[in-house]
Design a protein around this motif. Structure first.
Motif, PDB file in Angstrom:
ATOM      1  N   LEU A 266       0.888  -1.149   0.554  1.00 35.92           N
ATOM      2  CA  LEU A 266      -0.177   0.038   0.076  1.00 35.92           C
ATOM      3  C   LEU A 266       0.874   0.988  -0.001  1.00 35.92           C
ATOM      4  CD1 LEU A 266      -2.961   1.266  -0.190  1.00 35.92           C
ATOM      5  CD2 LEU A 266      -2.932   0.902   2.260  1.00 35.92           C
ATOM      6  N   PRO A 267       1.804   1.130   0.676  1.00 31.86           N
ATOM      7  CA  PRO A 267       2.543   2.242   0.564  1.00 31.86           C
ATOM      8  C   PRO A 267       3.844   2.733  -0.831  1.00 31.86           C
ATOM      9  CG  PRO A 267       3.494   1.137   2.360  1.00 31.86           C
ATOM     10  CD  PRO A 267       2.164   0.484   2.068  1.00 31.86           C
ATOM     11  N   ARG A 268       3.446   1.505  -1.570  1.00 30.89           N
ATOM     12  CA  ARG A 268       4.223   1.480  -2.796  1.00 30.89           C
ATOM     13  C   ARG A 268       3.207   2.759  -3.501  1.00 30.89           C
ATOM     14  NH1 ARG A 268       5.282  -2.352  -5.970  1.00 30.89           N
ATOM     15  NH2 ARG A 268       6.857  -1.379  -7.385  1.00 30.89           N
ATOM     16  N   TYR A 269       1.787   1.755  -3.535  1.00 29.67           N
ATOM     17  CA  TYR A 269       1.512   2.823  -3.888  1.00 29.67           C
ATOM     18  C   TYR A 269       0.106   3.625  -3.619  1.00 29.67           C
ATOM     19  CZ  TYR A 269      -4.115   3.606  -5.869  1.00 29.67           C
ATOM     20  OH  TYR A 269      -4.760   3.567  -6.860  1.00 29.67           O
ATOM     21  N   VAL A 270       0.531   4.350  -2.943  1.00 30.56           N
ATOM     22  CA  VAL A 270       0.391   6.163  -2.468  1.00 30.56           C
ATOM     23  C   VAL A 270       1.603   5.936  -2.883  1.00 30.56           C
ATOM     24  CG1 VAL A 270       0.444   7.211  -0.468  1.00 30.56           C
ATOM     25  CG2 VAL A 270      -1.249   5.620  -0.251  1.00 30.56           C
ATOM     26  N   GLU A 271       2.196   5.966  -2.991  1.00 28.06           N
ATOM     27  CA  GLU A 271       3.637   6.626  -3.088  1.00 28.06           C
ATOM     28  C   GLU A 271       3.657   7.067  -4.536  1.00 28.06           C
ATOM     29  OE1 GLU A 271       6.840   8.967  -4.655  1.00 28.06           O
ATOM     30  OE2 GLU A 271       6.019   8.719  -2.168  1.00 28.06           O
ATOM     31  N   HIS A 272       3.023   6.221  -5.617  1.00 28.20           N
ATOM     32  CA  HIS A 272       2.418   6.013  -6.972  1.00 28.20           C
ATOM     33  C   HIS A 272       1.722   6.837  -7.081  1.00 28.20           C
ATOM     34  CE1 HIS A 272       2.430   4.688 -10.936  1.00 28.20           C
ATOM     35  NE2 HIS A 272       0.993   4.171 -11.133  1.00 28.20           N
ATOM     36  N   THR A 273       0.535   6.954  -6.959  1.00 25.86           N
ATOM     37  CA  THR A 273      -0.759   7.998  -6.993  1.00 25.86           C
ATOM     38  C   THR A 273      -0.626   8.825  -6.292  1.00 25.86           C
ATOM     39  OG1 THR A 273      -2.067   6.969  -4.781  1.00 25.86           O
ATOM     40  CG2 THR A 273      -2.089   5.692  -7.263  1.00 25.86           C
ATOM     41  N   ARG A 274       0.482   9.423  -5.487  1.00 23.28           N
ATOM     42  CA  ARG A 274       0.917  10.532  -4.468  1.00 23.28           C
ATOM     43  C   ARG A 274       1.679  11.259  -4.750  1.00 23.28           C
ATOM     44  NH1 ARG A 274      -4.762  12.793  -1.340  1.00 23.28           N
ATOM     45  NH2 ARG A 274      -6.278  10.755  -2.692  1.00 23.28           N
ATOM     46  N   PRO A 275       2.206  11.052  -5.538  1.00 21.35           N
ATOM     47  CA  PRO A 275       4.032  11.890  -4.926  1.00 21.35           C
ATOM     48  C   PRO A 275       4.243  12.632  -4.550  1.00 21.35           C
ATOM     49  CG  PRO A 275       3.487  11.584  -8.037  1.00 21.35           C
ATOM     50  CD  PRO A 275       1.580  11.549  -7.394  1.00 21.35           C
ATOM     51  N   GLY A 276       5.545  13.120  -3.667  1.00 16.15           N
ATOM     52  CA  GLY A 276       5.306  14.047  -3.194  1.00 16.15           C
ATOM     53  C   GLY A 276       5.106  13.578  -1.165  1.00 16.15           C
ATOM     54  N   SER A 277       4.670  12.648  -1.284  1.00 17.11           N
ATOM     55  CA  SER A 277       3.841  12.020   0.347  1.00 17.11           C
ATOM     56  C   SER A 277       5.130  11.207   0.721  1.00 17.11           C
ATOM     57  CB  SER A 277       2.753  10.360  -0.302  1.00 17.11           C
ATOM     58  OG  SER A 277       1.707  11.034  -0.860  1.00 17.11           O
ATOM     59  N   ARG A 278       4.649  11.918   1.828  1.00 18.68           N
ATOM     60  CA  ARG A 278       5.636  11.208   3.205  1.00 18.68           C
ATOM     61  C   ARG A 278       5.048  10.251   3.820  1.00 18.68           C
ATOM     62  NH1 ARG A 278       8.214  13.554   0.254  1.00 18.68           N
ATOM     63  NH2 ARG A 278      10.213  14.626   0.389  1.00 18.68           N
ATOM     64  N   GLN A 279       6.106   8.623   3.948  1.00 20.88           N
ATOM     65  CA  GLN A 279       5.175   8.086   4.681  1.00 20.88           C
ATOM     66  C   GLN A 279       6.448   7.028   6.062  1.00 20.88           C
ATOM     67  OE1 GLN A 279       2.475   5.188   2.016  1.00 20.88           O
ATOM     68  NE2 GLN A 279       3.863   6.104   0.471  1.00 20.88           N
ATOM     69  N   ILE A 280       5.492   6.733   6.646  1.00 23.46           N
ATOM     70  CA  ILE A 280       6.254   5.722   7.115  1.00 23.46           C
ATOM     71  C   ILE A 280       5.451   4.364   7.647  1.00 23.46           C
ATOM     72  CG2 ILE A 280       6.701   5.625   9.893  1.00 23.46           C
ATOM     73  CD1 ILE A 280       6.253   8.731  10.195  1.00 23.46           C
ATOM     74  N   GLY A 281       6.435   2.781   7.019  1.00 23.87           N
ATOM     75  CA  GLY A 281       6.093   1.564   7.624  1.00 23.87           C
ATOM     76  C   GLY A 281       6.137   1.251   8.908  1.00 23.87           C
ATOM     77  N   VAL A 282       5.299   0.597   9.399  1.00 21.90           N
ATOM     78  CA  VAL A 282       5.631   0.347  11.344  1.00 21.90           C
ATOM     79  C   VAL A 282       6.001  -1.158  11.131  1.00 21.90           C
ATOM     80  CG1 VAL A 282       5.510   0.381  13.796  1.00 21.90           C
ATOM     81  CG2 VAL A 282       4.877   2.418  12.119  1.00 21.90           C
ATOM     82  N   ASP A 283       6.750  -1.656  11.299  1.00 23.40           N
ATOM     83  CA  ASP A 283       6.953  -3.406  11.820  1.00 23.40           C
ATOM     84  C   ASP A 283       7.657  -3.711  12.896  1.00 23.40           C
ATOM     85  OD1 ASP A 283       5.533  -5.431   9.111  1.00 23.40           O
ATOM     86  OD2 ASP A 283       7.262  -6.380  10.329  1.00 23.40           O
ATOM     87  N   ILE A 284       6.960  -4.771  13.551  1.00 21.28           N
ATOM     88  CA  ILE A 284       7.819  -5.249  14.259  1.00 21.28           C
ATOM     89  C   ILE A 284       8.910  -6.352  14.208  1.00 21.28           C
ATOM     90  CG2 ILE A 284       7.084  -7.331  15.356  1.00 21.28           C
ATOM     91  CD1 ILE A 284       6.966  -6.732  17.687  1.00 21.28           C
ATOM     92  N   ASP A 285       9.346  -6.459  13.416  1.00 24.73           N
ATOM     93  CA  ASP A 285      10.363  -6.912  13.091  1.00 24.73           C
ATOM     94  C   ASP A 285      11.551  -6.767  11.974  1.00 24.73           C
ATOM     95  OD1 ASP A 285      11.951  -9.246  11.205  1.00 24.73           O
ATOM     96  OD2 ASP A 285      10.321 -11.290  11.933  1.00 24.73           O
ATOM     97  N   ALA A 286      12.372  -6.047  12.332  1.00 28.93           N
ATOM     98  CA  ALA A 286      14.049  -5.169  12.226  1.00 28.93           C
ATOM     99  C   ALA A 286      14.312  -6.275  10.854  1.00 28.93           C
ATOM    100  CB  ALA A 286      14.583  -4.798  12.734  1.00 28.93           C
ATOM    101  N   GLU A 287      14.151  -7.061  10.906  1.00 32.60           N
ATOM    102  CA  GLU A 287      14.947  -7.782   9.719  1.00 32.60           C
ATOM    103  C   GLU A 287      14.257  -7.956   8.633  1.00 32.60           C
ATOM    104  OE1 GLU A 287      17.890 -10.394   7.622  1.00 32.60           O
ATOM    105  OE2 GLU A 287      17.639  -8.795   9.437  1.00 32.60           O
ATOM    106  N   LEU A 288      13.475  -8.670   8.856  1.00 34.34           N
ATOM    107  CA  LEU A 288      11.696  -8.440   7.865  1.00 34.34           C
ATOM    108  C   LEU A 288      11.787  -6.779   6.480  1.00 34.34           C
ATOM    109  CD1 LEU A 288       9.593  -9.603   5.991  1.00 34.34           C
ATOM    110  CD2 LEU A 288       8.285  -8.880   7.276  1.00 34.34           C
ATOM    111  N   LEU A 289      12.311  -6.120   7.301  1.00 30.12           N
ATOM    112  CA  LEU A 289      12.094  -4.555   6.974  1.00 30.12           C
ATOM    113  C   LEU A 289      13.313  -4.136   6.129  1.00 30.12           C
ATOM    114  CD1 LEU A 289      11.003  -1.792   9.323  1.00 30.12           C
ATOM    115  CD2 LEU A 289       9.724  -2.999   7.737  1.00 30.12           C
ATOM    116  N   ARG A 290      15.077  -4.916   6.818  1.00 25.71           N
ATOM    117  CA  ARG A 290      16.018  -4.866   5.725  1.00 25.71           C
ATOM    118  C   ARG A 290      15.868  -5.569   4.591  1.00 25.71           C
ATOM    119  NH1 ARG A 290      20.475  -6.887   4.839  1.00 25.71           N
ATOM    120  NH2 ARG A 290      19.349  -9.350   5.839  1.00 25.71           N
TER     121      ARG A 290
END
Length: 301
Positions: free
Chosen positions: A96-120
């Motif tokens: 969904l963050p990819r979609y928002v960036e695609h349809t609304r360029p210039g957006s500022r987003q934060i993605g939160v996940d408890i798994d640090a290794e997954l985010l990496r």
């Protein structure tokens, strides 16, 4: 069948394919695996602990495969045009963050996940917007939400599961209050709730959010439930999306953006048409229908 962005797909030859693992790899909370579509090597499904968690198309950031994400995207699309400040609780592969960036360029987003290794790993595997367009934060979703600057988020998305249920500290009145604090006046909350007939959890969650939103949010068009008709009729298990809009009159943060998108009326005809026109049509339960749905349901604490 996935909802397609109205924007043109990118040239599939424009990006070198990432190096993906052939087997499950360890992450902080278990294992992750990336499944490549045999008919389209750019289309990937992320499995976390054996459960499909995200599906992305590296050549098309407007692609969303999961029906509930298509529904959320349709609601975000109903906001006035322009960039948004969005917080995604439960980032996983960041479809969904990819979609928002695609349809609304210039957006500022934060993605939160408890798994640090997954985010990496998803940073390495998937074509994600770079910081500051998309910042990835390894943290408990509730703690991250409480640490946000009050009143600065345009959109908060909750999509967090432990197995097939949302963790207890991310449902109920206390969580809804924290979302209202984080959102600007007229800000949008989208909460994914997986439930079974007779949708007791969804009813109680809606009641909890209604309490947090203040005076008559259903009558003011600030609260709705979105799902496939069969789920709303109690015929099967599935995802329902709680759509909530904070009061335009709530106190704004002193440094809130003056050009933030306007408020959304969940009863708007255009939103209903957009949801009905999805590949798997969805229904907006709002107004008197929602009042009947939630009647007698006790809010969660």
């Amino acid at each position: 069948m996935a909802r397609r962005s109205r924007r043109a797909r990118r040239d599939r030859s424009s990006r070198e394919a990432p190096t993906l693992p052939r087997e499950e790899v360890p992450i902080d909370t278990g294992t992750a695996r990336v499944e490549v579509d045999p008919e389209d090597p750019q289309r990937l499904t992320l499995h976390v602990n054996g459960v499909p968690s995200s599906c992305l198309d590296l050549a098309d950031p407007g692609f969303l495969a999961f029906e509930y994400l298509q529904q959320m995207a349709a609601v975000v699309d109903a906001l006035p045009a322009g960039p948004v400040r969005a917080v995604h609780l439960g980032a996983a592969g960041c479809a969904l963050p990819r979609y928002v960036e695609h349809t609304r360029p210039g957006s500022r987003q934060i993605g939160v996940d408890i798994d640090a290794e997954l985010l990496r790993l998803v940073r390495d595997w998937f074509d994600l917007p770079r910081s500051p367009a998309l910042r990835l934060r390894a943290d408990d979703a509730g703690r991250a939400l409480s640490g946000l600057t009050p009143g600065l988020a345009d959109v908060v998305v909750r999509d967090v599961f432990d197995g097939d249920t949302t963790p207890e500290h991310l449902v109920g009145r206390a969580f809804a209050d924290a979302c209202v604090r984080a959102l600007r006046p007229g800000g949008l909350l989208l909460a994914n709730c997986a439930d079974r007939p007779p949708l007791t959890t969804a009813r109680r969650e809606v009641a909890s959010v209604a309490d947090a939103l203040g005076d008559d949010p259903i009558g003011q068009g600030r609260l709705a439930l979105v799902a496939e008709p069969a789920i709303l009729k109690g015929r099967r298990y599935g995802n329902v999306t709680i759509v909530a809009v904070t009061s335009p009159e709530q106190d704004a943060a002193p440094d809130a953006a003056p050009d933030a998108p306007g408020s959304l009326d969940v009863r708007a005809a255009d939103l209903g048409r957009a949801l009905r026109s999805l590949a798997v049509p969805a229904h907006v339960l709002a107004g008197a229908e929602l009042s009947r749905f939630v009647a007698g349901a006790a809010p969660l604490p």
